[in-house]
Design an enzyme around this catalytic site. Structure first.
Site, PDB file in Angstrom:
ATOM      1  N   LYS A   1       0.862  -1.204   0.000  1.00  0.00           N
ATOM      2  CA  LYS A   1       0.000   0.000   0.000  1.00  0.00           C
ATOM      3  C   LYS A   1       0.884   1.236   0.000  1.00  0.00           C
ATOM      4  CE  LYS A   1       0.892   1.239   4.516  1.00  0.00           C
ATOM      5  NZ  LYS A   1       1.719   2.372   4.870  1.00  0.00           N
TER       6      LYS A   1
ATOM      7  N   GLY B   1       3.742  -1.459   4.038  1.00  0.00           N
ATOM      8  CA  GLY B   1       2.779  -2.316   4.724  1.00  0.00           C
ATOM      9  C   GLY B   1       2.900  -3.810   4.487  1.00  0.00           C
TER      10      GLY B   1
ATOM     11  N   GLY C   1       9.471  -0.448   5.212  1.00  0.00           N
ATOM     12  CA  GLY C   1       9.526   0.534   4.130  1.00  0.00           C
ATOM     13  C   GLY C   1       8.301   1.426   4.063  1.00  0.00           C
TER      14      GLY C   1
ATOM     15  N   ASP D   1      -2.552  -1.137  10.431  1.00  0.00           N
ATOM     16  CA  ASP D   1      -2.786  -1.141   8.982  1.00  0.00           C
ATOM     17  C   ASP D   1      -3.439  -2.422   8.472  1.00  0.00           C
ATOM     18  OD1 ASP D   1      -1.676   1.316   8.788  1.00  0.00           O
ATOM     19  OD2 ASP D   1       0.174   0.686   7.828  1.00  0.00           O
TER      20      ASP D   1
HETATM   21  C1  LIG Z   1       1.518   5.264  10.500  1.00  0.00           C
HETATM   22  C2  LIG Z   1       1.510   4.110   9.513  1.00  0.00           C
HETATM   23  C3  LIG Z   1       0.726   4.577   8.267  1.00  0.00           C
HETATM   24  O1  LIG Z   1       0.442   3.587   7.382  1.00  0.00           O
HETATM   25  O2  LIG Z   1       2.858   3.837   9.218  1.00  0.00           O
HETATM   26  P1  LIG Z   1       3.671   2.683   8.415  1.00  0.00           P
HETATM   27  O3  LIG Z   1       4.008   1.608   9.424  1.00  0.00           O
HETATM   28  O4  LIG Z   1       2.816   2.205   7.314  1.00  0.00           O
HETATM   29  O5  LIG Z   1       4.937   3.330   7.937  1.00  0.00           O
HETATM   30  C4  LIG Z   1       0.786   2.932  10.148  1.00  0.00           C
HETATM   31  O6  LIG Z   1      -0.535   3.240  10.498  1.00  0.00           O
HETATM   32  C5  LIG Z   1       1.469   2.289  11.308  1.00  0.00           C
HETATM   33  O7  LIG Z   1       0.884   1.026  11.404  1.00  0.00           O
HETATM   34  P2  LIG Z   1       1.657  -0.229  11.962  1.00  0.00           P
HETATM   35  O8  LIG Z   1       3.013  -0.333  11.325  1.00  0.00           O
HETATM   36  O9  LIG Z   1       0.715  -1.388  11.863  1.00  0.00           O
HETATM   37  O10 LIG Z   1       1.876   0.240  13.423  1.00  0.00           O
HETATM   38  P3  LIG Z   1       1.772  -0.551  14.783  1.00  0.00           P
HETATM   39  O11 LIG Z   1       2.587  -1.792  14.697  1.00  0.00           O
HETATM   40  O12 LIG Z   1       0.327  -0.611  15.172  1.00  0.00           O
HETATM   41  O13 LIG Z   1       2.532   0.515  15.726  1.00  0.00           O
HETATM   42  C6  LIG Z   1       3.944   0.677  15.810  1.00  0.00           C
HETATM   43  C7  LIG Z   1       4.236   1.822  16.785  1.00  0.00           C
HETATM   44  O14 LIG Z   1       4.022   3.096  16.132  1.00  0.00           O
HETATM   45  C8  LIG Z   1       3.362   4.017  16.992  1.00  0.00           C
HETATM   46  N1  LIG Z   1       2.069   4.418  16.387  1.00  0.00           N
HETATM   47  C9  LIG Z   1       1.525   3.672  15.383  1.00  0.00           C
HETATM   48  C10 LIG Z   1       0.344   4.058  14.810  1.00  0.00           C
HETATM   49  C11 LIG Z   1      -0.294   5.221  15.299  1.00  0.00           C
HETATM   50  N2  LIG Z   1      -1.449   5.644  14.782  1.00  0.00           N
HETATM   51  N3  LIG Z   1       0.258   5.938  16.304  1.00  0.00           N
HETATM   52  C12 LIG Z   1       1.433   5.543  16.850  1.00  0.00           C
HETATM   53  O15 LIG Z   1       1.926   6.209  17.752  1.00  0.00           O
HETATM   54  C13 LIG Z   1       3.228   3.337  18.332  1.00  0.00           C
HETATM   55  O16 LIG Z   1       4.353   3.689  19.102  1.00  0.00           O
HETATM   56  C14 LIG Z   1       3.328   1.856  17.983  1.00  0.00           C
HETATM   57  O17 LIG Z   1       3.865   1.106  19.034  1.00  0.00           O
HETATM   58  N1  LIG Z   2       5.520 -11.134   7.541  1.00  0.00           N
HETATM   59  C1  LIG Z   2       6.208 -10.024   7.819  1.00  0.00           C
HETATM   60  N2  LIG Z   2       6.635  -9.235   6.824  1.00  0.00           N
HETATM   61  C2  LIG Z   2       7.323  -8.098   7.102  1.00  0.00           C
HETATM   62  N3  LIG Z   2       7.637  -7.681   8.327  1.00  0.00           N
HETATM   63  C3  LIG Z   2       7.228  -8.418   9.360  1.00  0.00           C
HETATM   64  C4  LIG Z   2       6.513  -9.617   9.155  1.00  0.00           C
HETATM   65  N4  LIG Z   2       6.246 -10.131  10.356  1.00  0.00           N
HETATM   66  C5  LIG Z   2       6.785  -9.310  11.268  1.00  0.00           C
HETATM   67  N5  LIG Z   2       7.389  -8.264  10.689  1.00  0.00           N
HETATM   68  C6  LIG Z   2       8.046  -7.135  11.412  1.00  0.00           C
HETATM   69  O1  LIG Z   2       7.295  -5.934  11.173  1.00  0.00           O
HETATM   70  C7  LIG Z   2       8.156  -4.827  10.856  1.00  0.00           C
HETATM   71  C8  LIG Z   2       7.407  -3.832   9.937  1.00  0.00           C
HETATM   72  O2  LIG Z   2       7.193  -4.475   8.741  1.00  0.00           O
HETATM   73  P1  LIG Z   2       6.454  -3.907   7.444  1.00  0.00           P
HETATM   74  O3  LIG Z   2       4.978  -4.056   7.561  1.00  0.00           O
HETATM   75  O4  LIG Z   2       7.068  -4.566   6.262  1.00  0.00           O
HETATM   76  O5  LIG Z   2       6.870  -2.390   7.422  1.00  0.00           O
HETATM   77  P2  LIG Z   2       6.031  -1.055   7.420  1.00  0.00           P
HETATM   78  O6  LIG Z   2       5.028  -1.127   8.562  1.00  0.00           O
HETATM   79  O7  LIG Z   2       7.054   0.010   7.591  1.00  0.00           O
HETATM   80  O8  LIG Z   2       5.372  -0.993   6.088  1.00  0.00           O
HETATM   81  C9  LIG Z   2       9.371  -5.481  10.199  1.00  0.00           C
HETATM   82  O9  LIG Z   2      10.517  -4.704  10.351  1.00  0.00           O
HETATM   83  C10 LIG Z   2       9.467  -6.828  10.905  1.00  0.00           C
HETATM   84  O10 LIG Z   2      10.287  -6.734  12.054  1.00  0.00           O
END
Ligand SMILES: C[C@@](CO)(OP(=O)(O)O)[C@H](O)COP(=O)(O)OP(=O)(O)OC[C@H]1O[C@@H](n2ccc(N)nc2=O)[C@H](O)[C@@H]1O
Ligand SMILES: Nc1ncnc2c1ncn2[C@@H]1O[C@H](COP(=O)(O)OP(=O)(O)O)[C@@H](O)[C@H]1O
Length: 282
Positions: free
Chosen positions: A12, A101, A98, A137
């Protein structure tokens, strides 16, 4: 032999990302626009009778039981009371950390794939609610439609943005989402957008200044792609992307940039290729 199923697990992009504030639990209130790419991992599933959940593909930095694929399968098995197990293989091409997602998408593909193979009959609401416990996400990948997301990303409104071709650059750094959200310099005071559909001119990503400041490779990618089109950051990075009206133009720019940087070209899509494949099975 038991039925095997191969499904895509798409990436995504966040076409914009505004941070409105921080909740008491530390999570941030966001407004963001999700669109899928016709580009991603491929996962293969085969049912087993003994209840064991086994991911056969090794990940360099993620232990088996911490993998979101395994976590998703175990939660679904526990909550549904299913006694079947699963063998899983993945052809992993999406960069980790990256902002495209990959992990969340793998979790969603697992939930939808197992719901099908184990014949659980769970509806999308139930699968999305389970998905949210795995990551913010996951629900959008479960629902499979481009969406304007609010809350921490779980309140989804389907949208129909244009579907350009994108050049996506992949700086060779993994950005920790938690690290960016805890940076004191992050601005957390964007005004909520109340008009629907979201008016043009709201394509800002509030994470960009903090990520660009911390990661010179991301800054470099933004500068290079910015010579050809508006260059944006997806999620908390590290990937950088820009849209083009057709594949030929995207390919031309990609060829120039991928001499020095890793990247790929993919079409934006408002219906996830996972859902298109599942639809074709029905
Ligand atoms: C902000 C986004 C936008 O797409 O970033 P990316 O991860 O895709 O880069 C996402 O919602 C990320 O989603 P995801 O990667 O699933 O995050 P999670 O594992 O739920 O959270 C990782 C950490 O980021 C912080 N976090 C995440 C989402 C949010 N709305 N507020 C936060 O403060 C929290 O500290 C959490 O512990
Ligand atoms: N199946 C999986 N694919 C990618 N990352 C994973 C997976 N399972 C656990 N992870 C952990 O989740 C972290 C975030 O992964 P990813 O979703 O690829 O990145 P982002 O949320 O930045 O798009 C990775 O750095 C890794 O440690």
């Amino acid at each position: 032999m038991r039925e095997r199923l191969t499904l895509p697990s798409p990436a995504k992009l966040n076409l914009m990302l505004h941070i409105l504030g921080r909740r008491a639990d530390g999570y941030h209130e966001l407004q963001t626009l999700f669109q899928f790419l016709d580009y991603g991992d491929e996962m293969t599933f085969a049912v087993r009778d003994d209840g064991v959940i086994q991911l056969h593909t090794e990940f360099a930095d993620v232990p088996h039981d911490s993998n979101l694929i395994v976590k998703a399968a175990k939660k679904l098995q526990q909550q549904s009371g299913c006694t079947l197990g699963i063998d899983i293989w993945i052809d992993k091409i999406l960069p980790m950390g990256g902002g495209i997602g990959g992990g969340s998408s793998n979790a969603a593909t697992t939930l939808l794939g197992l719901n099908h193979l184990w014949q659980l009959g769970w509806d999308e609401d139930r699968l999305a609610a389970l998905g949210l416990t795995l990551g913010a996400d996951v629900p959008v990948f479960v629902r499979g439609h481009a969406a304007f997301a609010e809350g921490v990303g779980e309140k989804l409104t389907p949208v129909e943005p244009e579907e350009p071709w994108y050049v996506v650059l992949v700086p060779q750094v993994s950005v920790s989402t938690a690290e960016i959200f805890s940076d004191p310099l992050l601005t957390r005071n964007s005004s909520p957008i109340k008009v629907r559909p979201v008016p043009k001119g709201n394509s800002r990503n509030d994470c960009l200044p903090v990520v660009a400041r911390r990661y010179p490779d991301v800054r470099n990618a933004l500068n290079l792609l910015g010579k050809f089109t508006e260059a944006k950051l997806t999620g908390t990075g590290s990937c950088v992307f820009g849209g083009f009206p057709n594949k030929a133009e995207a390919d031309k720019v990609s060829a120039l940039l991928t001499e020095t940087l890793t990247g790929f070209v993919a079409k934006g899509s408002n219906v996830s290729m996972l859902h298109r494949k599942l639809q074709s099975l029905l």
